[in-house]
Each structure stands twice: as structure tokens, then as C-alpha cells.
Scaffold this motif. Structure first.
Motif, PDB file in Angstrom:
ATOM      1  N   UNK A  46       3.402  -6.330  -1.989  1.00 31.52           N
ATOM      2  CA  UNK A  46       2.694  -7.607  -1.932  1.00 31.52           C
ATOM      3  C   UNK A  46       2.878  -8.264  -0.564  1.00 31.52           C
ATOM      4  N   UNK A  47       1.832  -8.945  -0.108  1.00 33.25           N
ATOM      5  CA  UNK A  47       1.977  -9.751   1.097  1.00 33.25           C
ATOM      6  C   UNK A  47       0.870  -9.575   2.115  1.00 33.25           C
ATOM      7  N   UNK A  48       0.252  -8.394   2.123  1.00 35.46           N
ATOM      8  CA  UNK A  48      -0.786  -8.123   3.120  1.00 35.46           C
ATOM      9  C   UNK A  48      -2.166  -7.962   2.488  1.00 35.46           C
ATOM     10  N   UNK A  49      -2.353  -8.565   1.318  1.00 31.13           N
ATOM     11  CA  UNK A  49      -3.635  -8.488   0.634  1.00 31.13           C
ATOM     12  C   UNK A  49      -3.664  -7.382  -0.402  1.00 31.13           C
ATOM     13  N   UNK A  50      -4.565  -7.518  -1.381  1.00 34.20           N
ATOM     14  CA  UNK A  50      -4.598  -6.573  -2.492  1.00 34.20           C
ATOM     15  C   UNK A  50      -5.125  -5.199  -2.092  1.00 34.20           C
ATOM     16  N   UNK A  51      -6.000  -5.137  -1.111  1.00 34.76           N
ATOM     17  CA  UNK A  51      -6.479  -3.830  -0.657  1.00 34.76           C
ATOM     18  C   UNK A  51      -5.327  -3.027  -0.056  1.00 34.76           C
ATOM     19  N   UNK A  52      -4.483  -3.696   0.697  1.00 29.62           N
ATOM     20  CA  UNK A  52      -3.315  -3.040   1.267  1.00 29.62           C
ATOM     21  C   UNK A  52      -2.350  -2.618   0.167  1.00 29.62           C
ATOM     22  N   UNK A  53      -2.200  -3.450  -0.859  1.00 28.99           N
ATOM     23  CA  UNK A  53      -1.348  -3.114  -1.995  1.00 28.99           C
ATOM     24  C   UNK A  53      -1.862  -1.865  -2.701  1.00 28.99           C
ATOM     25  N   UNK A  54      -3.172  -1.774  -2.886  1.00 32.66           N
ATOM     26  CA  UNK A  54      -3.762  -0.596  -3.523  1.00 32.66           C
ATOM     27  C   UNK A  54      -3.420   0.660  -2.729  1.00 32.66           C
ATOM     28  N   UNK A  55      -3.552   0.576  -1.427  1.00 32.04           N
ATOM     29  CA  UNK A  55      -3.247   1.722  -0.574  1.00 32.04           C
ATOM     30  C   UNK A  55      -1.795   2.154  -0.723  1.00 32.04           C
ATOM     31  N   UNK A  56      -0.896   1.182  -0.767  1.00 35.48           N
ATOM     32  CA  UNK A  56       0.525   1.501  -0.901  1.00 35.48           C
ATOM     33  C   UNK A  56       0.849   2.093  -2.268  1.00 35.48           C
ATOM     34  N   UNK A  57       0.092   1.689  -3.292  1.00 35.14           N
ATOM     35  CA  UNK A  57       0.379   2.141  -4.650  1.00 35.14           C
ATOM     36  C   UNK A  57      -0.179   3.533  -4.943  1.00 35.14           C
ATOM     37  N   UNK A  58      -1.221   3.931  -4.228  1.00 37.14           N
ATOM     38  CA  UNK A  58      -1.829   5.232  -4.486  1.00 37.14           C
ATOM     39  C   UNK A  58      -0.945   6.376  -3.994  1.00 37.14           C
ATOM     40  N   UNK A  59      -0.976   7.500  -4.698  1.00 34.95           N
ATOM     41  CA  UNK A  59      -0.217   8.670  -4.216  1.00 34.95           C
ATOM     42  C   UNK A  59      -0.806   9.186  -2.909  1.00 34.95           C
ATOM     43  N   UNK A  60       0.029   9.771  -2.080  1.00 30.75           N
ATOM     44  CA  UNK A  60      -0.423  10.275  -0.775  1.00 30.75           C
ATOM     45  C   UNK A  60      -1.576  11.256  -0.908  1.00 30.75           C
ATOM     46  N   UNK A  61      -1.596  12.001  -2.003  1.00 22.08           N
ATOM     47  CA  UNK A  61      -2.636  13.029  -2.204  1.00 22.08           C
ATOM     48  C   UNK A  61      -4.015  12.429  -2.465  1.00 22.08           C
ATOM     49  N   UNK A  62      -4.066  11.150  -2.800  1.00 20.52           N
ATOM     50  CA  UNK A  62      -5.349  10.508  -3.109  1.00 20.52           C
ATOM     51  C   UNK A  62      -5.510   9.199  -2.340  1.00 20.52           C
ATOM     52  N   UNK A  63      -4.890   9.142  -1.174  1.00 16.80           N
ATOM     53  CA  UNK A  63      -4.915   7.896  -0.409  1.00 16.80           C
ATOM     54  C   UNK A  63      -5.902   8.005   0.751  1.00 16.80           C
ATOM     55  N   UNK A  64      -7.177   7.913   0.422  1.00 13.28           N
ATOM     56  CA  UNK A  64      -8.221   7.935   1.439  1.00 13.28           C
ATOM     57  C   UNK A  64      -9.110   6.716   1.255  1.00 13.28           C
ATOM     58  N   UNK A  65      -9.954   6.449   2.244  1.00 17.62           N
ATOM     59  CA  UNK A  65     -10.751   5.225   2.234  1.00 17.62           C
ATOM     60  C   UNK A  65     -11.625   5.103   0.991  1.00 17.62           C
ATOM     61  N   UNK A  66     -12.239   6.194   0.576  1.00 17.95           N
ATOM     62  CA  UNK A  66     -13.114   6.154  -0.588  1.00 17.95           C
ATOM     63  C   UNK A  66     -12.332   5.828  -1.858  1.00 17.95           C
TER      64      UNK A  66
END
Length: 215
Positions: A46-66
């Protein structure tokens, strides 16, 4: 300098929203059969916006822009319907706001949560305290960019140096310093005292009432 206004961060400063945010993101992750995270882990997402939170929460194998875009939309859909299920103001916040208002201190909220959700959460939990409530409208204006903080000072009719900026994160302290406002960190939120001081906090609150002493 006599301070005449206070800008508050929302999550981790005025309200504890950790569980609602975490639950919403974990619901999305579960639906996609991805690993979920603990509340403690989300504390640092938390702290840098929810889009950033989503990126941090996703596994590395599925962490792409789409995938981030898809999961962000899903997360917002879930969270917008549950953003005040468990979210509550911290002890002493209402008493502080009452004191500041009665002493003609101008109050505003500035969050990296989306503007719509910032207004929704704030309006549900607090009424008639804040001159302006501003959340994130575009990534370019996200804290620690000081542009919106300075705009809020103009709405309040105050110089930046007449304003205390209160937050719980390094991002908030950087925003305050970038905007030439007095940076105050709170230790009841999502970051440690050490994190706040190293990020430029000029004063630390152990309890909301400590702000009264500063004023």
C-alpha cells in the motif's frame, strides 16, 4: 510560522483500510488461482496507488501490463463494493478533527487511492470536515509528485509553508518536502518510525492528539 492548514493522507493515516484492500485483492488472486498474501505483506504493498499494489501482488510469472490492467479492473470492481466493510478511523482521529475544526484549521485529504474511491471512503466515514478530498486521477500526478498538494494549498487559500502534511509512508514524507510543507509522520499506519524519519519526517505522531501539541 503558525500553521493554518493540515493535509491528511487517507489509508494508514485517517483510516485503517488494510483488511478491505487486502481482501479485495486476494479475492481477485483466488479467482485466478494465484497465490494470495497476508495482511502483513499488503502493509508494504500500500502507498503508491492500487495499480501499483496489483502489480506487487501478482506472481512474477503473470506480472505484465495486460494482466495488471485486467486484475486492476477486477480489483476495483470488488473493492468499490466492499471498501468500507472493515475500514474504520483510527482511535483519536475524530477527536483530532473536531479540535482542529473548532480552531479554524483548514483540513483536506490527498491520497494515492483513486479519486472516486478516496471520495467514497472519506464521505462514508467522515462528514463536513474537509475543504477538499483529492485522490489519484492519473499516474503522472501520483505522490510524491507535489502538484496536487500545491493545488490543495491554493484551494485552502494558504501558502504551502503554512500547511502540515500528515501521512504514514515514505511517499507522504517525500510529497510534503517536495511541496515545501511540514512533513509529519504517524506510527500507527503501515510504515515504521525509522522509515518515516529516513524519508524526511520533521515530526512524529505517536497518537493523533500529538498533532495538537505541534499546532
Amino acid at each position: 510560522m503558525k500553521f493554518k492548514g493540515v493535509i491528511f493522507d487517507l489509508d494508514g493515516t485517517l483510516v485503517n483500510s488494510l483488511e478491505d484492500i487486502s481482501d479485495a485483492m486476494n479475492a481477485v488472486l483466488q479467482g485466478l488461482h494465484y497465490p494470495t498474501h497476508s495482511y502483513t505483506a499488503y502493509q508494504y504493498f500500500i502507498g503508491s496507488g492500487l495499480r501499483n499494489l496489483v502489480s506487487k501482488a501478482l506472481p512474477d510469472t503473470h506480472n505484465n501490463a495486460n494482466q495488471i490492467d485486467i486484475c486492476y479492473d477486477l480489483m476495483i470492481e470488488v473493492y468499490s463494493n466492499s471498501c468500507t466493510n472493515k475500514t474504520k478511523s483510527y482511535d483519536g482521529i475524530f477527536e483530532l478533527l473536531d479540535h482542529l475544526s473548532s480552531n479554524n484549521i483548514k483540513l483536506s485529504v490527498f491520497s494515492n487511492k483513486s479519486d472516486e474511491l478516496t471520495k467514497q471512503v472519506t464521505a462514508t466515514i467522515f462528514t463536513n470536515y474537509f475543504e477538499s478530498i483529492i485522490g489519484l486521477t492519473t499516474e503522472l500526478l501520483k505522490k510524491p509528485n507535489p502538484i496536487k498538494a500545491i493545488e490543495i494549498s491554493e484551494i485552502m487559500g494558504l501558502k504551502p509553508e503554512e500547511i502540515i502534511f500528515v501521512g504514514d509512508s515514505d511517499i507522504d514524507m517525500q510529497t510534503a518536502r517536495n511541496a515545501n510543507m511540514f512533513a509529519v509522520g504517524v506510527i500507527w499506519g503501515y510504515r515504521s518510525k525509522e522509515d518515516l524519519l529516513s524519508s524526511g519526517a520533521q515530526y512524529i505522531l505517536n497518537h493523533p492528539s500529538d498533532l495538537i501539541a505541534l499546532l
